[in-house]
Design a protein around this motif. Structure first.
Motif, mmCIF file in Angstrom:
data_model
loop_
_atom_site.group_PDB
_atom_site.id
_atom_site.type_symbol
_atom_site.label_atom_id
_atom_site.label_comp_id
_atom_site.label_asym_id
_atom_site.label_seq_id
_atom_site.Cartn_x
_atom_site.Cartn_y
_atom_site.Cartn_z
ATOM 1 N N TYR A 116 44.769 34.664 33.037
ATOM 2 C CA TYR A 116 44.209 33.706 33.964
ATOM 3 C C TYR A 116 42.784 33.419 33.546
ATOM 4 N N LYS A 117 42.335 32.205 33.773
ATOM 5 C CA LYS A 117 41.092 31.738 33.180
ATOM 6 C C LYS A 117 40.155 31.143 34.208
ATOM 7 N N PHE A 118 40.255 31.605 35.427
ATOM 8 C CA PHE A 118 39.371 31.087 36.452
ATOM 9 C C PHE A 118 38.948 32.224 37.359
ATOM 10 N N LYS A 119 37.858 32.021 38.065
ATOM 11 C CA LYS A 119 37.387 33.050 38.987
ATOM 12 C C LYS A 119 38.256 33.039 40.233
ATOM 13 N N ILE A 120 38.523 34.227 40.769
ATOM 14 C CA ILE A 120 39.423 34.282 41.912
ATOM 15 C C ILE A 120 38.721 34.805 43.154
ATOM 16 N N SER A 121 37.410 34.942 43.108
ATOM 17 C CA SER A 121 36.709 35.476 44.280
ATOM 18 C C SER A 121 36.948 34.641 45.518
ATOM 19 N N ALA A 122 36.740 33.329 45.387
ATOM 20 C CA ALA A 122 36.899 32.465 46.551
ATOM 21 C C ALA A 122 38.340 32.468 47.039
ATOM 22 N N LEU A 123 39.267 32.538 46.075
ATOM 23 C CA LEU A 123 40.688 32.538 46.412
ATOM 24 C C LEU A 123 41.055 33.749 47.247
ATOM 25 N N LEU A 124 40.426 34.897 46.944
ATOM 26 C CA LEU A 124 40.772 36.132 47.615
ATOM 27 C C LEU A 124 39.963 36.398 48.861
ATOM 28 N N MET A 125 38.803 35.762 48.990
ATOM 29 C CA MET A 125 37.888 36.125 50.065
ATOM 30 C C MET A 125 38.516 35.958 51.437
ATOM 31 N N VAL A 126 39.154 34.811 51.652
ATOM 32 C CA VAL A 126 39.758 34.571 52.958
ATOM 33 C C VAL A 126 40.866 35.579 53.232
ATOM 34 N N VAL A 127 41.662 35.863 52.202
ATOM 35 C CA VAL A 127 42.760 36.802 52.380
ATOM 36 C C VAL A 127 42.229 38.191 52.701
ATOM 37 N N ASN A 159 47.047 32.102 48.342
ATOM 38 C CA ASN A 159 45.922 33.036 48.437
ATOM 39 C C ASN A 159 46.414 34.459 48.659
ATOM 40 N N THR A 160 47.379 34.602 49.554
ATOM 41 C CA THR A 160 47.919 35.931 49.821
ATOM 42 C C THR A 160 48.628 36.478 48.586
ATOM 43 N N LEU A 161 49.338 35.625 47.866
ATOM 44 C CA LEU A 161 49.982 36.056 46.626
ATOM 45 C C LEU A 161 48.947 36.577 45.643
ATOM 46 N N ALA A 162 47.842 35.846 45.496
ATOM 47 C CA ALA A 162 46.781 36.274 44.579
ATOM 48 C C ALA A 162 46.253 37.644 44.975
ATOM 49 N N TYR A 163 46.022 37.821 46.257
ATOM 50 C CA TYR A 163 45.510 39.105 46.729
ATOM 51 C C TYR A 163 46.474 40.236 46.387
ATOM 52 N N CYS A 164 47.756 40.030 46.629
ATOM 53 C CA CYS A 164 48.751 41.064 46.358
ATOM 54 C C CYS A 164 48.814 41.405 44.872
ATOM 55 N N LEU A 165 48.775 40.394 44.028
ATOM 56 C CA LEU A 165 48.845 40.619 42.588
ATOM 57 C C LEU A 165 47.641 41.411 42.095
ATOM 58 N N ARG A 166 46.450 41.034 42.544
ATOM 59 C CA ARG A 166 45.251 41.735 42.083
ATOM 60 C C ARG A 166 45.158 43.130 42.696
ATOM 61 N N TYR A 167 45.393 43.232 44.002
ATOM 62 C CA TYR A 167 45.250 44.498 44.706
ATOM 63 C C TYR A 167 46.192 45.565 44.133
ATOM 64 N N SER A 168 47.438 45.203 43.911
ATOM 65 C CA SER A 168 48.398 46.172 43.387
ATOM 66 C C SER A 168 48.119 46.514 41.929
ATOM 67 N N SER A 169 47.729 45.533 41.135
ATOM 68 C CA SER A 169 47.426 45.790 39.730
ATOM 69 C C SER A 169 46.203 46.686 39.581
ATOM 70 N N ALA A 189 47.139 28.119 42.512
ATOM 71 C CA ALA A 189 46.144 28.893 41.783
ATOM 72 C C ALA A 189 46.282 30.384 42.019
ATOM 73 N N GLY A 190 47.021 30.775 43.044
ATOM 74 C CA GLY A 190 47.169 32.185 43.360
ATOM 75 C C GLY A 190 48.085 32.959 42.436
ATOM 76 N N ASP A 191 48.841 32.276 41.589
ATOM 77 C CA ASP A 191 49.678 33.003 40.639
ATOM 78 C C ASP A 191 48.813 33.423 39.455
ATOM 79 N N ILE A 192 48.082 34.505 39.640
ATOM 80 C CA ILE A 192 47.185 34.986 38.600
ATOM 81 C C ILE A 192 47.878 36.017 37.702
#
Length: 492
Positions: free
Chosen positions: A4-15, A45-55, A189-192
């Motif tokens: 993935y080639k973009f920042k995900i902070s904003a994507l995850l913040m709300v989640v 957004n929730t998908l992104a959170y789950c992918l990052r959090y579990s990884s 964008a959440g499919d990181i």
């Protein structure tokens, strides 16, 4: 390999703001019908959170390095060796359980808010099945069919047997794979993990089906055989991970550092490659040795008689003389960068599973030898080797001999940095046979590394009526009990 080639902070913040409260170790995310924010958080957004959090949390020092990598025989602790000889921390076991159920709960929120049969529904289902597979591999019988029904008033979910869980995962994965691409929705964008690539999700889901089918092949051969033959009999409908470009790796960047490397920055002398791994690789002149392991500091510094590569015996209470042993190679635990990967699944695993199915005489479209050689080649190439390197190895130290010992040992070698999968492969097969109980084991009376984790204290106390019958079958609090699919004999 997907990046993935973009920042995900904003994507995850709300989640992160929305899902920080979890009411118990097994329930789903708290819901408040009067809180409109829960209705506006996009599924992506929730998908992104789950992918990052579990990884992050399922490939870190607590979930992976300290114990499951040691149970598998791949990694040894040089310092702070408690977990290496099984002096474990119950709070860590509870935290690991929470990580897993927190993730499947949030994935259920994605599934519930998505149209059945949509791409988002299918991707979340596949990844939830992945997490449930790890949960059952780690703890055995678990809350499954009733685990995510807090909204229906289920606060103390019953436990499902592994004999029901794995076949159900196969059914859910098949439905998800067949749904992918039938709707026009985007993963966003959440499919990181796989960058919204629907074909990549199909390959991941189908190869996960083969992993689970292989796991249960000795106890549920009908489901296992039909899964292998269905998937491999229709490659256009059921594509699989077939090249290293397909590997399902979560790629980290400097904003979200890779867990192994992040830990290495403050404790570079805590982990090394095990004696078993170094001897397995060096004994066959395996080109992966120089990737998996660093030369010893003594060798690098010109100390007379120093070994170039030396693994430490895992399971010793004593602190290692660090300079005499090989650290984990920089591809897996980097010195200089916080970027790296967390390996959910590799393409070589697909072909090891095919080789295993072929050894049973099932119709998988390849011979056992062809699948074995394809798997080994992919693993060597994943680790920077050439096709020529692979051919040389397969003509010499890795030459096909048709034995289960060779197949499972090479399979075990290939999943380096995925301690849970390496441990599961060992428990399935008993190979590599040199993976013995820790010499300084804190728990006496056993003759094999731990068979599974015991249930965490929160389950024993808060869900006692359902947990107690399962816990009663444990050998002891730490050792757990033999997995349904573990058919080794004479264990204690």
């Amino acid at each position: 390999m997907k990046t993935y080639k973009f920042k995900i902070s904003a994507l995850l913040m709300v989640v992160a703001l929305m899902i920080t409260g979890c009411t118990s170790t097994f329930d789903e995310v708290n819901t408040d019908p009067d809180n409109p924010k829960e209705e506006i958080v996009p599924a992506t957004n929730t998908l992104a959170y789950c992918l990052r959090y579990s990884s992050d949390n399922m490939f870190d020092e607590w979930f992976d390095l300290n114990e499951s990598c040691g149970f598998s025989g791949q990694i040894a602790k040089w310092m702070y060796t408690d977990e290496g000889y099984y002096s474990f921390r119950p709070t860590v076991n509870t935290a690991s359980w929470n990580v897993c159920y927190y993730t499947v709960s949030n994935l259920q929120a994605v599934i519930d808010k998505s149209e059945v049969g949509s791409n988002m529904w299918a991707a979340a289902t596949i990844f939830q099945c992945q997490i449930f597979q790890v949960i059952s591999d780690r703890w055995g019988n678990i809350p499954y069919s009733n685990a995510l029904k807090l909204a229906s008033g289920v606060t103390k979910p019953t436990y499902d047997k592994q004999s029901a869980i794995y076949p159900d995962l196969l059914k859910r994965l098949k439905a998800a794979v067949e749904a992918l691409g039938t709707k026009s929705d985007k993963l966003g964008a959440g499919d990181i993990l796989l960058n919204g690539d629907i074909t990549a999700w199909k390959k991941y889901g189908n190869s996960l089906r083969l992993r689970i089918a292989a796991r249960i092949a000795n106890v549920d051969p009908n489901d296992a055989k039909s899964t292998f033959e269905e998937v491999l009999g229709n490659p256009s409908k059921y594509p699989v991970l077939a090249s290293n470009n397909d590997n399902v790796f979560f790629q980290w960047n400097s904003e979200y550092p890779e867990p192994y490397a992040d830990y290495y920055q403050t404790r570079p002398n805590e982990y090394g490659v095990s004696k078993l791994m170094v001897e397995t690789l060096s004994g066959t002149n395996d080109p992966r040795l120089s990737v998996y392991a660093k030369p010893t500091a003594n060798y690098t510094n010109g100390v007379s008689g120093a070994a170039q590569y030396a693994g430490y015996q895992n399971g010793l209470e004593a602190t290692a003389a660090v300079a005499a042993y090989s650290g984990i190679g920089t591809r897996f635990m980097s010195d200089n960068s916080l970027t790296g990967f967390s390996p959910w699944m590799r393409s070589c695993e697909t072909y090891f599973a095919i080789a295993y199915a072929a050894s049973k005489g099932w119709n998988v479209g390849m011979t056992q030898q062809a699948a074995y050689e394809k798997a080994v080649t992919l693993s060597i190439q994943e680790n920077g080797g050439s096709a020529s390197d692979a051919s040389t190895f397969l003509a010499n130290g890795g030459k096909y001999d048709g034995t289960q010992a060779q197949l499972f040992t090479q399979w075990w070698v290939s999943v380096f940095k995925n301690g849970m999968e390496a441990w599961s492969l060992f428990r399935m097969s008993g190979y590599p046979s040199g993976n013995a109980i820790a010499p300084d084991s804190y728990f006496p009376g056993h003759n094999t590394p731990p068979m599974c984790y015991g249930y965490p204290d929160t389950e024993r106390n808060l869900n006692k009526e359902n947990c107690a019958p399962e816990a009663a079958a444990e050998s002891d609090y730490f050792w757990g009990k033999q997995m349904w699919w573990d058919k080794r004999t004479g264990l204690k």
